[in-house]
Design a protein around this motif. Structure first.
Motif, short mmCIF file in Angstrom:
data_model
loop_
_atom_site.label_atom_id
_atom_site.label_comp_id
_atom_site.label_asym_id
_atom_site.label_seq_id
_atom_site.Cartn_x
_atom_site.Cartn_y
_atom_site.Cartn_z
N MET A 49 0.82 -1.20 0.00
CA MET A 49 0.00 0.00 0.00
C MET A 49 0.86 1.26 0.00
SD MET A 49 -3.11 1.02 2.55
CE MET A 49 -2.10 1.72 3.86
N ASP A 218 -7.90 -0.11 -4.05
CA ASP A 218 -7.04 -1.27 -4.33
C ASP A 218 -7.44 -1.88 -5.67
OD1 ASP A 218 -5.40 -3.45 -4.23
OD2 ASP A 218 -6.52 -4.50 -2.65
N TRP A 219 -6.70 -1.51 -6.70
CA TRP A 219 -6.96 -2.08 -8.04
C TRP A 219 -6.24 -3.42 -8.13
CZ3 TRP A 219 -9.89 -2.33 -12.08
CH2 TRP A 219 -9.42 -2.89 -13.26
N LEU A 226 -11.66 -3.23 -8.79
CA LEU A 226 -11.22 -2.18 -7.87
C LEU A 226 -12.03 -2.29 -6.58
CD1 LEU A 226 -9.62 0.54 -7.46
CD2 LEU A 226 -11.66 1.70 -8.32
N THR A 277 -7.62 9.21 -6.09
CA THR A 277 -7.06 8.05 -5.39
C THR A 277 -7.47 6.74 -6.08
OG1 THR A 277 -7.16 9.33 -3.35
CG2 THR A 277 -6.80 6.97 -3.12
N TYR A 278 -8.76 6.65 -6.49
CA TYR A 278 -9.17 5.44 -7.23
C TYR A 278 -8.30 5.31 -8.49
CZ TYR A 278 -13.68 6.93 -4.99
OH TYR A 278 -14.65 7.39 -4.15
N SER A 281 -4.67 4.20 -7.98
CA SER A 281 -4.52 2.77 -7.72
C SER A 281 -4.52 2.01 -9.03
CB SER A 281 -5.65 2.28 -6.81
OG SER A 281 -5.54 0.90 -6.60
N LYS A 282 -5.38 2.42 -9.94
CA LYS A 282 -5.44 1.75 -11.24
C LYS A 282 -4.17 2.03 -12.04
CE LYS A 282 -8.90 0.67 -14.72
NZ LYS A 282 -8.77 1.44 -15.96
N ARG A 286 -1.51 -0.74 -7.55
CA ARG A 286 -1.25 -1.08 -6.15
C ARG A 286 -2.24 -0.32 -5.26
NH1 ARG A 286 4.72 0.59 -5.22
NH2 ARG A 286 4.28 -0.03 -3.09
N PRO A 287 -2.41 -0.79 -4.03
CA PRO A 287 -3.32 -0.07 -3.14
C PRO A 287 -2.77 1.31 -2.79
CG PRO A 287 -2.73 -2.24 -2.24
CD PRO A 287 -1.81 -1.97 -3.39
N VAL A 288 -3.64 2.30 -2.77
CA VAL A 288 -3.24 3.67 -2.43
C VAL A 288 -4.18 4.20 -1.35
CG1 VAL A 288 -2.93 6.03 -3.28
CG2 VAL A 288 -2.40 4.08 -4.77
N LYS A 289 -3.60 4.78 -0.33
CA LYS A 289 -4.40 5.34 0.77
C LYS A 289 -4.36 6.86 0.75
CE LYS A 289 -4.56 3.73 5.18
NZ LYS A 289 -4.14 3.44 6.59
#
Lengths: 797, 294
Positions: A49, A218-219, A226, A277-278, A281-282, A286-289
């Protein structure tokens, strides 16, 4: 004051034995939250993440002429720096308009600004790094070249020909205008004994949730899916929007909403940084917070109110109100918010002004303008505090003008309790309201006459106290009329699935969501009551688009009224299905059986026949022993949406008792009362605390909260020291009473209660301050009412 | 809202803390209770390279009375001041004022020394030091310095303390038996920084002030020991005398404008405080005029 619905089923959840309806029971999620076992988005950690920090514009309006991120990209821990142009590859822009708000226009908004920033705080680049701290370090090394543009900040001059147009393609800065003219307003004013006018000014403020907005996206490129973990009020809406703009099917997007630390409408929208943010991730696979910090919360969480509303009222000497007229102006920032739009609040003001009163003569204009400030949109009690403060302020001014007591003028003008169904001058249909019963109860609770005597006695000692009254109506249980008819994919129906598990416990999946108001509790109370099982056997699952029925979520006071009815109807079906199987097992007939305290019992003598756990054992593990042709269905799903009335209106009245220190301008709130009619009350404590919380937010608006912008569009108090949220030390005791007029649209009869407190609190306080200041001839129609303002009105400084 | 990277040391003695301050000078910041420093760092308003955490310096804790002198050491937390019987007996003004400092969570960590060294002009405690005639004791490479409170505060967040020095204690004269005090502040919410505040200490004989020290705060760039007090000492206070003192006070003040108040409002509120202080201390309701209604 309970009105019994006439046309009810013989079987009613309201009077079943061991019913939880109408009882204060502890929330099922209390222990979990009190023991620190809640799961907020910030708590979520996923492998690989990354953390995103947004570099935000320091200017209210500027061209971006260059972004140099080379140094930042070389910083330790930095994964990527992404600009608006780069992110546009994976996410499309959006325009926040709805077709039923005729003429509403807005410009395309991007996840990250491309070429131009339109408010101080708009994101210009995303820095993705292995930690938030590393990303913040890198953000300091990005250099953005700006060319400043004229900032449109004053809504009063936004439409002037000399003011620059924020979005030239739109032609002007007018986002929306609505005009309404009902009855014969001019004739009514002409026939009035007195006509009073005033301008009401409302500060811009915001929701200040304890938990800031936060997302983990989290894509999973292997699954082509997603997963979005987000504290949102409307998971299915987020699913729809994310899919739409990322070029995915909705089935490729799962939205999971665990615990949410307050929302108040702040988390019912989709924000640019969340969209980014969505997309990140794509893009980065990878997951992005993203977790907003407090400064960016103030700069980017939607703001609300910020209206200037001219009002006019006509009145006869006998107190009869002849007409209302308003001209409302509000500035919403550079874009209409997505997907619910920023025209709703002004539209609500037009809808709600004069709503409690008999007069049919009503003219209104509302104009919504663009400006280079943070976006404005729906916050708790959308439009209600504006409409209530204007209406109730005018009513008090009229009463003062003709020398009538504020309670008496209301008695003479509130719609009679037996006049329903009827419609407001703005065309809203009321099923059943109870203004007079509520007012009578309020007067008794506060001992109005005694307070007036005390006020007079203290005035002689130079102590200045005031009483303020505010009647209001409240929009709840919205149907598709709110958003669906305008083309928004925001569901107005909700669904609930209930199933009996193999040990006789109940699993309930609902599409409404929980942000602290008690959705989980009310759902469990309804399911337990209707089915006849104890609440500890009911487990409620919410906030997961993969695992709940499709529905709108929790906003606009719809959870109990709509989601609660779906739960009731689903549970009725499950109950019937259980009794059918029980009858087959017991060689009885379903009509002779009931479920009480987790067991099937005889209706006739109440004797226990079979425990639900035993019934479940047979159904799931020994179906071979059931009679031929019997297939048990121990799961049932039902959906509900109100169809007859677009909204279930509720009503109420508030009163404030306060003291103004005329030497210092400080206001001390001494006591506050609310009488409210939300129909069937499922959990009295939850309803009362909803109302109290709402009152506190209304008191914040009345006395404390304001987003202070300078003339260049800079928000100057974006921190918890300078932006004053109401705190317990200044809050009065708040007494609450109820009148109960259930809606006939549902078997449950519940209407909403979430907006009531906020709707009328500021109006009650403003009226009370003006009542206290009456001997000084000072009248203030602006909030927040600061000591500076009061001293100025008193001529002390 | 994450602080920039910084180096950190937690010395175990005052001499070793001083060595670090000498070595790093103005690149270092002393961390005491952290209630002002940490938010400023997290907001990246300041980014010190080096943090000297003095939390372990036990020699800087404690409240001691010796003869006529009450010594409060720098690391004494606000909550300790509130609970101290020595403070309650010998400096009750300080106890009253401390109850207005922020909220319990902040009082549990924040320290007297930290508050004084931070020197926020809207803060309660510097004004108390001025009103009480405190002496601020600082240690530096060249030994100890004793600075009268009135000389210690030199501007907004500015003091006579050099970057190489550490504030170690304050000394207060023990309150006389016949002394009385007054503390009040106007703040929008309890616990907020004051719009205007007053910490006052006085002695009264036969209904007249024989001594009156008025420490105003949030009325300028530092706490103000108001000269207007001189107009009220050793005279029979009448409304006219009080009005005269009030006018003198108005001229002494140089209030700032901020989002809570204009200078005119601060000046007005300071005069209200003066009036309330005098009428309260002298138990003279007749001096508490209030505004008559029209």
């Amino acid at each position: 004051m309970t009105r019994k619905p006439a046309n009810r089923d013989a079987f009613s959840v309201l009077d079943r034995p061991n019913s939880y309806i109408g009882k204060t029971v502890p929330r099922p999620n209390l222990d979990r939250l009190m023991q620190g076992r809640g799961l907020y988005v910030s708590d979520i950690e996923l492998p690989r993440m990354a953390h995103v920090v947004f570099l935000r514009s320091p200017h209210a309006h500027a061209k971006i002429t260059g972004i140099d991120a080379a140094a930042a990209e070389r910083m330790p821990g930095v994964i990527a720096v992404v600009t608006g142009q780069e992110i546009a590859v994976v996410i499309t822009p959006w325009v926040g308009v709805l077709s039923h708000l005729k003429g509403l226009k807005s410009a395309p908004q991007s996840a990250i600004a491309v070429d131009r920033v339109c408010w101080q705080g708009e994101a210009v680049a995303a820095i993705i790094a292995t930690s938030r701290a590393a990303a913040e370090d890198a953000a300091e090394h990005i250099s953005v070249a700006y060319e400043e543009l004229d900032a449109v900040t004053d809504m009063q001059t936004a439409l002037d020909p000399t003011t620059s147009v924020i979005h030239p393609a739109l032609g002007d800065n007018l986002a929306f205008e609505r005009n309404h003219d009902a009855g014969a307003v001019d004739a009514a004013f002409a026939a009035s004994d007195e006509v009073v006018e005033a301008e009401f000014i409302f500060g811009r403020h915001t929701g200040v949730t304890l938990e800031p907005r936060s997302v983990v996206a989290d894509w999973n490129s292997a699954e082509g899916r997603l997963t979005i973990y987000q504290g949102t009020q409307a998971p299915h809406m987020v699913q729809n929007i994310a899919a739409l703009h990322l070029g995915l099917q909705e089935s490729q997007v799962r939205v999971v909403c665990k615990d949410v630390g307050g929302s108040f409408g702040i988390k019912v929208h989709v924000y640019a940084d969340e969209m980014a943010t969505y997309a990140l991730s794509k893009l980065l696979r990878r997951p992005v917070k993203f977790v907003a910090d407090r400064v960016e919360s103030f700069n980017t969480d939607i703001h609300a109110r910020d209206h200037r509303c001219k009002g006019k009222i006509g009145v006869k000497r006998d107190g009869i109100i002849t007409a209302f007229e308003i001209d409302d102006l509000t500035g919403i920032g550079p874009y209409s918010m997505y997907p619910r739009t920023s025209a709703i609040e002004a539209n609500q003001v037009v809808n709600l002004v004069g709503g409690p009163y008999v007069t049919k003569n009503y003219r209104a204009r509302a104009r919504v303008v663009f400006q280079n400030k943070n976006v404005m949109c729906q916050y708790r009690a959308v439009g209600h505090p504006i409409a209530c403060s204007v209406t109730e302020g005018l009513v008090d001014l009229a009463a003062m003008k003709i020398g009538m007591d504020p309670v008496e003028i209301r008695r003479r003008n509130l719609i009679a309790d037996d006049a329903y169904p009827c419609a407001s001058p703005s065309g809203l249909r009321f099923e059943q309201l109870s203004h007079h019963a509520a007012l009578a109860k309020l007067i008794k609770m506060m001992d109005y006459d005694a307070l007036r005597a005390e006020q007079a006695m203290l005035r002689a000692k130079n102590i200045h106290r005031g009483i303020g009254i505010a009647s209001f109506i409240e929009v709840t249980n919205p149907s598709a009329a709110f958003y669906g008819v305008g083309g928004a994919k925001i569901s107005s129906q909700d669904g609930v699935a209930v199933r009996l598990d193999a040990q006789g416990a109940v699993v309930c999946q609902t599409s409404i969501t929980e942000q602290g108001q008690g959705s989980e509790s009310l759902t469990a109370q309804i399911v337990g009551s209707v089915l006849g099982v104890s609440m500890d056997r009911v487990r409620v699952i919410l906030g997961d688009t993969d695992n709940t029925p499709y529905g709108g979520g929790t906003w606009a006071s719809r959870g109990a009224g709509i989601g609660g009815e779906a739960a009731l109807q689903a549970t009725k079906v499950l109950r019937k299905n259980i009794l059918d199987v029980a009858a087959a097992i017991l060689q009885s007939s379903p009509g002779d059986l009931d479920i009480v305290s987790n067991s099937v019992v005889n209706v006739s003598d109440g004797a226990p026949r079979i425990e639900l756990s035993e019934l479940a054992r047979i159904v799931y593990f020994r179906p071979d022993t059931l009679p031929p042709g019997i297939q048990a269905e121990l799961m049932a799903t039902r959906h509900f949406v109100p169809r007859e009335y677009p909204f279930a209106f509720t009503n109420g009245v508030q009163a404030s008792w306060l003291e103004v220190d005329t030497d210092t301008g400080f206001v001390k709130l001494l006591k506050h009362w609310v009488v409210e009619d939300c129909g069937t009350i499922i959990n009295p404590q939850l309803v009362d605390e909803q109302i109290r919380g709402g009152v506190v937010q209304g008191l914040g608006a009345a006395l404390f909260e304001k987003c202070v912008y300078d003339e260049r569009g800079q928000l100057t108090n974006a921190n918890m020291a300078d932006y004053l949220v109401p705190m317990s030390g200044e809050m009065p005791d708040i007494d609450i009473g109820h009148v109960v007029s259930p809606t006939m649209e549902s078997e449950l009869g519940a209407k909403g209660a979430g907006e009531a407190g906020t709707a009328g609190a500021a109006a009650a306080v403003t009226n009370a301050v003006n009542d206290a200041l009456r001997p000084f001839g000072a009248i203030i129609t602006e909030i927040p009412l600061t000591p500076q303002m009061i001293l100025t009105a008193l001529g002390r400084i | 809202m994450k602080a920039s990277a910084f180096a950190y040391a937690r010395p175990t003695s005052v001499p070793s803390a001083l060595e670090l301050l000498v070595a790093y000078g103005d690149k270092a910041k002393v961390l005491s209770g952290g209630q002002s420093l940490m938010p400023a760092m997290n907001l990246r308003l300041i980014s010190p390279e080096f943090i000297v955490d003095i939390g372990e310096l036990a020699e800087l804790r404690g409240i001691v009375v010796k003869g006529d002198v009450l010594t409060v050491r720098a690391l004494t937390r606000h909550v300790d001041v509130l609970r101290s019987p020595e403070i309650a007996t010998h400096a009750p003004l300080l106890r009253d004022a401390t109850s207005h400092v922020a909220h319990p969570a902040i009082r549990n960590r924040g320290t007297l020394g930290g508050s004084l060294a931070h020197a926020d002009p809207a803060s309660e405690l510097p004004a108390c030091m001025v009103a009480l005639g405190a002496t601020v004791i600082v240690c530096g490479p060249r030994g100890e310095r004793r600075i009268p409170a009135q000389e210690f505060f030199t501007g907004i967040y500015e003091t006579a303390l050099s970057p190489q020095e550490l504030l170690v204690a304050v000394e207060l004269p023990v309150a006389r038996k016949d002394s009385v005090h007054f503390f009040h502040e106007f703040a929008r919410r309890h616990g907020d920084y004051a719009i205007v505040g007053l910490a006052a200490q006085s002695t009264i004989v036969d209904g007249q002030f024989t001594d009156l020290r008025l420490g105003f705060f949030a009325v300028g760039d530092r706490p103000l020991l108001a000269g207007a007090a001189g107009k009220l000492v050793n005279v029979a206070v009448t409304p006219e005398v009080l009005a005269n003192a009030s006018a003198v006070l108005g001229e002494e003040l140089d209030p700032q404008e901020d989002q809570q108040a204009t200078p005119a409002m601060r000046r007005h509120l300071a005069k209200v405080l003066l009036q309330r202080c005098v009428s309260t201390l002298l138990s003279r309701a007749d001096l508490q005029s209030g505004v008559p209604a029209r």
